[in-house]
Design a protein around this motif. Structure first.
Motif, PDB file in Angstrom:
ATOM      1  N   GLY A 125      31.010 -21.635  -8.251  1.00 42.19           N
ATOM      2  CA  GLY A 125      32.355 -21.070  -8.318  1.00 42.19           C
ATOM      3  C   GLY A 125      33.163 -21.376  -7.072  1.00 42.19           C
ATOM      4  O   GLY A 125      34.361 -21.684  -7.154  1.00 42.19           O
ATOM      5  N   MET A 126      32.532 -21.298  -5.908  1.00 47.22           N
ATOM      6  CA  MET A 126      33.236 -21.610  -4.664  1.00 47.22           C
ATOM      7  C   MET A 126      33.624 -23.082  -4.606  1.00 47.22           C
ATOM      8  O   MET A 126      34.724 -23.432  -4.154  1.00 47.22           O
ATOM      9  N   ARG A 127      32.720 -23.961  -5.051  1.00 47.01           N
ATOM     10  CA  ARG A 127      33.063 -25.396  -5.059  1.00 47.01           C
ATOM     11  C   ARG A 127      34.225 -25.660  -6.002  1.00 47.01           C
ATOM     12  O   ARG A 127      35.116 -26.464  -5.706  1.00 47.01           O
ATOM     13  N   LYS A 128      34.232 -24.983  -7.137  1.00 47.05           N
ATOM     14  CA  LYS A 128      35.310 -25.187  -8.116  1.00 47.05           C
ATOM     15  C   LYS A 128      36.654 -24.754  -7.544  1.00 47.05           C
ATOM     16  O   LYS A 128      37.682 -25.420  -7.765  1.00 47.05           O
ATOM     17  N   GLN A 129      36.655 -23.636  -6.805  1.00 49.21           N
ATOM     18  CA  GLN A 129      37.928 -23.162  -6.261  1.00 49.21           C
ATOM     19  C   GLN A 129      38.276 -23.839  -4.933  1.00 49.21           C
ATOM     20  O   GLN A 129      39.379 -23.661  -4.399  1.00 49.21           O
ATOM     21  N   GLY A 130      37.334 -24.641  -4.410  1.00 49.84           N
ATOM     22  CA  GLY A 130      37.606 -25.410  -3.199  1.00 49.84           C
ATOM     23  C   GLY A 130      37.645 -24.593  -1.937  1.00 49.84           C
ATOM     24  O   GLY A 130      38.205 -25.029  -0.916  1.00 49.84           O
ATOM     25  N   ALA A 131      37.040 -23.414  -1.954  1.00 50.01           N
ATOM     26  CA  ALA A 131      37.051 -22.549  -0.775  1.00 50.01           C
ATOM     27  C   ALA A 131      36.003 -21.454  -0.947  1.00 50.01           C
ATOM     28  O   ALA A 131      35.632 -21.094  -2.069  1.00 50.01           O
ATOM     29  N   GLY A 132      35.553 -20.938   0.169  1.00 49.46           N
ATOM     30  CA  GLY A 132      34.615 -19.826   0.132  1.00 49.46           C
ATOM     31  C   GLY A 132      33.994 -19.624   1.495  1.00 49.46           C
ATOM     32  O   GLY A 132      34.020 -20.515   2.349  1.00 49.46           O
ATOM     33  N   LYS A 133      33.458 -18.438   1.708  1.00 52.67           N
ATOM     34  CA  LYS A 133      32.805 -18.115   2.971  1.00 52.67           C
ATOM     35  C   LYS A 133      31.461 -17.461   2.691  1.00 52.67           C
ATOM     36  O   LYS A 133      31.356 -16.561   1.844  1.00 52.67           O
ATOM     37  N   LEU A 134      30.449 -17.920   3.404  1.00 52.98           N
ATOM     38  CA  LEU A 134      29.106 -17.366   3.305  1.00 52.98           C
ATOM     39  C   LEU A 134      28.784 -16.658   4.611  1.00 52.98           C
ATOM     40  O   LEU A 134      28.889 -17.251   5.689  1.00 52.98           O
ATOM     41  N   PRO A 136      32.565 -30.312   3.118  1.00 51.39           N
ATOM     42  CA  PRO A 136      33.415 -31.141   2.255  1.00 51.39           C
ATOM     43  C   PRO A 136      34.024 -30.386   1.072  1.00 51.39           C
ATOM     44  O   PRO A 136      34.992 -30.860   0.471  1.00 51.39           O
ATOM     45  N   PHE A 137      33.451 -29.230   0.742  1.00 53.90           N
ATOM     46  CA  PHE A 137      33.963 -28.445  -0.394  1.00 53.90           C
ATOM     47  C   PHE A 137      34.857 -27.292   0.052  1.00 53.90           C
ATOM     48  O   PHE A 137      35.260 -26.467  -0.767  1.00 53.90           O
ATOM     49  N   GLY A 138      35.147 -27.225   1.348  1.00 53.45           N
ATOM     50  CA  GLY A 138      35.988 -26.146   1.850  1.00 53.45           C
ATOM     51  C   GLY A 138      35.257 -24.824   2.003  1.00 53.45           C
ATOM     52  O   GLY A 138      35.889 -23.769   2.105  1.00 53.45           O
ATOM     53  N   ILE A 139      33.919 -24.869   2.032  1.00 52.75           N
ATOM     54  CA  ILE A 139      33.105 -23.654   2.134  1.00 52.75           C
ATOM     55  C   ILE A 139      32.520 -23.562   3.530  1.00 52.75           C
ATOM     56  O   ILE A 139      31.961 -24.536   4.054  1.00 52.75           O
ATOM     57  N   GLN A 140      32.655 -22.399   4.156  1.00 52.72           N
ATOM     58  CA  GLN A 140      32.142 -22.169   5.495  1.00 52.72           C
ATOM     59  C   GLN A 140      30.913 -21.252   5.446  1.00 52.72           C
ATOM     60  O   GLN A 140      30.753 -20.469   4.514  1.00 52.72           O
ATOM     61  N   SER A 141      30.072 -21.357   6.480  1.00 53.02           N
ATOM     62  CA  SER A 141      28.856 -20.546   6.544  1.00 53.02           C
ATOM     63  C   SER A 141      28.678 -20.013   7.958  1.00 53.02           C
ATOM     64  O   SER A 141      28.854 -20.744   8.928  1.00 53.02           O
ATOM     65  N   MET A 142      28.310 -18.739   8.041  1.00 48.91           N
ATOM     66  CA  MET A 142      28.124 -18.069   9.336  1.00 48.91           C
ATOM     67  C   MET A 142      26.881 -17.192   9.265  1.00 48.91           C
ATOM     68  O   MET A 142      26.668 -16.482   8.288  1.00 48.91           O
ATOM     69  N   VAL A 143      26.054 -17.239  10.300  1.00 49.80           N
ATOM     70  CA  VAL A 143      24.940 -16.305  10.401  1.00 49.80           C
ATOM     71  C   VAL A 143      25.305 -15.241  11.434  1.00 49.80           C
ATOM     72  O   VAL A 143      25.784 -15.553  12.530  1.00 49.80           O
ATOM     73  N   VAL A 144      25.128 -13.993  11.051  1.00 49.37           N
ATOM     74  CA  VAL A 144      25.371 -12.857  11.940  1.00 49.37           C
ATOM     75  C   VAL A 144      24.032 -12.454  12.541  1.00 49.37           C
ATOM     76  O   VAL A 144      23.063 -12.249  11.813  1.00 49.37           O
ATOM     77  N   GLU A 165      35.997  -8.719  10.624  1.00 52.65           N
ATOM     78  CA  GLU A 165      37.071  -9.397  11.351  1.00 52.65           C
ATOM     79  C   GLU A 165      36.776 -10.888  11.481  1.00 52.65           C
ATOM     80  O   GLU A 165      37.641 -11.736  11.235  1.00 52.65           O
ATOM     81  N   ALA A 166      35.544 -11.217  11.865  1.00 51.82           N
ATOM     82  CA  ALA A 166      35.179 -12.626  12.025  1.00 51.82           C
ATOM     83  C   ALA A 166      35.201 -13.361  10.692  1.00 51.82           C
ATOM     84  O   ALA A 166      35.668 -14.502  10.609  1.00 51.82           O
ATOM     85  N   ALA A 167      34.713 -12.696   9.642  1.00 49.82           N
ATOM     86  CA  ALA A 167      34.676 -13.331   8.320  1.00 49.82           C
ATOM     87  C   ALA A 167      36.057 -13.468   7.711  1.00 49.82           C
ATOM     88  O   ALA A 167      36.246 -14.262   6.782  1.00 49.82           O
ATOM     89  N   SER A 168      37.034 -12.721   8.221  1.00 49.14           N
ATOM     90  CA  SER A 168      38.406 -12.799   7.714  1.00 49.14           C
ATOM     91  C   SER A 168      39.239 -13.844   8.446  1.00 49.14           C
ATOM     92  O   SER A 168      40.364 -14.138   8.037  1.00 49.14           O
ATOM     93  N   ALA A 169      38.684 -14.393   9.525  1.00 46.78           N
ATOM     94  CA  ALA A 169      39.412 -15.413  10.291  1.00 46.78           C
ATOM     95  C   ALA A 169      39.469 -16.730   9.510  1.00 46.78           C
ATOM     96  O   ALA A 169      38.660 -16.975   8.615  1.00 46.78           O
ATOM     97  N   ALA A 170      40.419 -17.570   9.882  1.00 49.70           N
ATOM     98  CA  ALA A 170      40.560 -18.854   9.189  1.00 49.70           C
ATOM     99  C   ALA A 170      39.324 -19.727   9.380  1.00 49.70           C
ATOM    100  O   ALA A 170      38.892 -20.419   8.458  1.00 49.70           O
ATOM    101  N   LYS A 171      38.738 -19.691  10.580  1.00 48.91           N
ATOM    102  CA  LYS A 171      37.544 -20.490  10.874  1.00 48.91           C
ATOM    103  C   LYS A 171      36.418 -19.579  11.327  1.00 48.91           C
ATOM    104  O   LYS A 171      36.577 -18.804  12.273  1.00 48.91           O
ATOM    105  N   LEU A 172      35.285 -19.657  10.651  1.00 51.52           N
ATOM    106  CA  LEU A 172      34.131 -18.840  11.010  1.00 51.52           C
ATOM    107  C   LEU A 172      33.375 -19.455  12.184  1.00 51.52           C
ATOM    108  O   LEU A 172      33.249 -20.682  12.261  1.00 51.52           O
TER     109      LEU A 172
END
Length: 279
Positions: free
Chosen positions: A119-128, A166-174, A231-238
């Motif tokens: 679903g995230m790839r289809k919409q071209g954006a997402g955050k993990l 490449p799919f506009g999906i970002q990933s962050m480990v807390v 707050e961090a997950a809501s930023a433009a860049k994780l």
């Protein structure tokens, strides 16, 4: 406004992340084993949707994700929070105990992420957003298997941050330190069933014996910690890693010092292992 999908959100840091995301005007899916245990304040909000999910049950994952998409149209932020701890020296932990831990902390995270990614790839954006631990960058005595599971989470998240770009999906480990939640209760923390007297008085059992005095007296405030995560997950860049808590920062300094101490006497010999014809 975004749609958040938070696993293990019935209590602790997961519930606080759900509250913080909701306070920022987002829709929130709380994915929990028993929706009846979702806190009343979350249940009352029209922007919160509780779905049953046991992340160790592969058959329940697609249904939970599909229900969230049907309700809110998609998932913008996945928070892989579900997990638990395991105490005991490596020699004390059985194969069954270790595998059960990894089924939840690692394979559960993998399988929920897999279900959300199309679903995230289809919409071209997402955050993990993956909940790791201070023990995910520093192995600690008495929690070797838990540390191993959180090292795995950090490695997965780092790889995904590049793999999915490449799919506009970002990933962050807390990577949080100890927060004043129920994590040290028996409901969230298991102790190896077989205790070996040989380890009494050693670092592994010092950690084990520390739990009773530390429970519900931890340094970190889960409300403040959750607010920072959101707050961090809501930023433009994780950030690739989000280190949360004073104790995490202190241990990170120790880790840096250890890396430098290990590297210095062996750097030249390590570099000299290259082929003689290497440029």
């Amino acid at each position: 406004m975004a749609t958040w999908f938070v696993t293990g959100a019935s209590r602790g840091i997961g519930a606080e992340i759900a509250r913080a995301a909701l306070a920022r005007g987002n829709d929130v899916v709380v994915a929990v084993r028993n929706p009846e245990r979702v806190p009343d304040d979350l249940k009352k909000s029209a922007r919160v949707y509780a779905v049953p999910l046991d992340v160790t049950d592969n058959n329940s994952i697609p249904a939970a994700v599909d229900a969230a998409v049907e309700r809110f149209g998609g998932i913008d932020v996945l928070v892989n929070n579900a997990g638990r701890g395991l105490l005991g020296a490596l020699e004390e932990v059985t194969d069954a105990e270790a595998r059960s831990l990894f089924d939840l902390n690692v394979f559960g995270l993998i399988n929920v992420t897999r279900a959300v990614l199309p679903g995230m790839r289809k919409q071209g954006a997402g955050k993990l957003v993956h909940l790791g631990s201070r023990s995910g960058f520093e192995g600690e005595p008495g929690v070797s298997l838990y540390s191993a599971s959180k090292f795995a989470v950090a490695g997965i998240s780092e790889a995904l941050s590049v793999e999915l770009a490449p799919f506009g999906i970002q990933s962050m480990v807390v990577e949080p330190g100890v927060f004043r939640t129920d994590f040290l209760d028996s409901s969230s923390l298991s102790v190896a069933a077989h205790r070996m007297t040989e380890y009494d008085g050693t670092p592994a059992h010092v950690t084990l014996d520390w739990i009773d005095e530390a429970n519900h007296a931890q340094l970190g405030d889960p409300v403040k910690g959750a607010a920072l995560i959101v707050e961090a997950a809501s930023a433009a860049k994780l950030p690739t890693h989000l280190y949360v808590g004073r104790d995490t920062l202190e241990r990170l300094d120790v880790k840096y010092q250890q890396v430098q101490a290990d590297l210095a006497p062996w750097r030249e010999k390590s570099a000299a292992t290259a082929h003689d014809d290497a440029a």
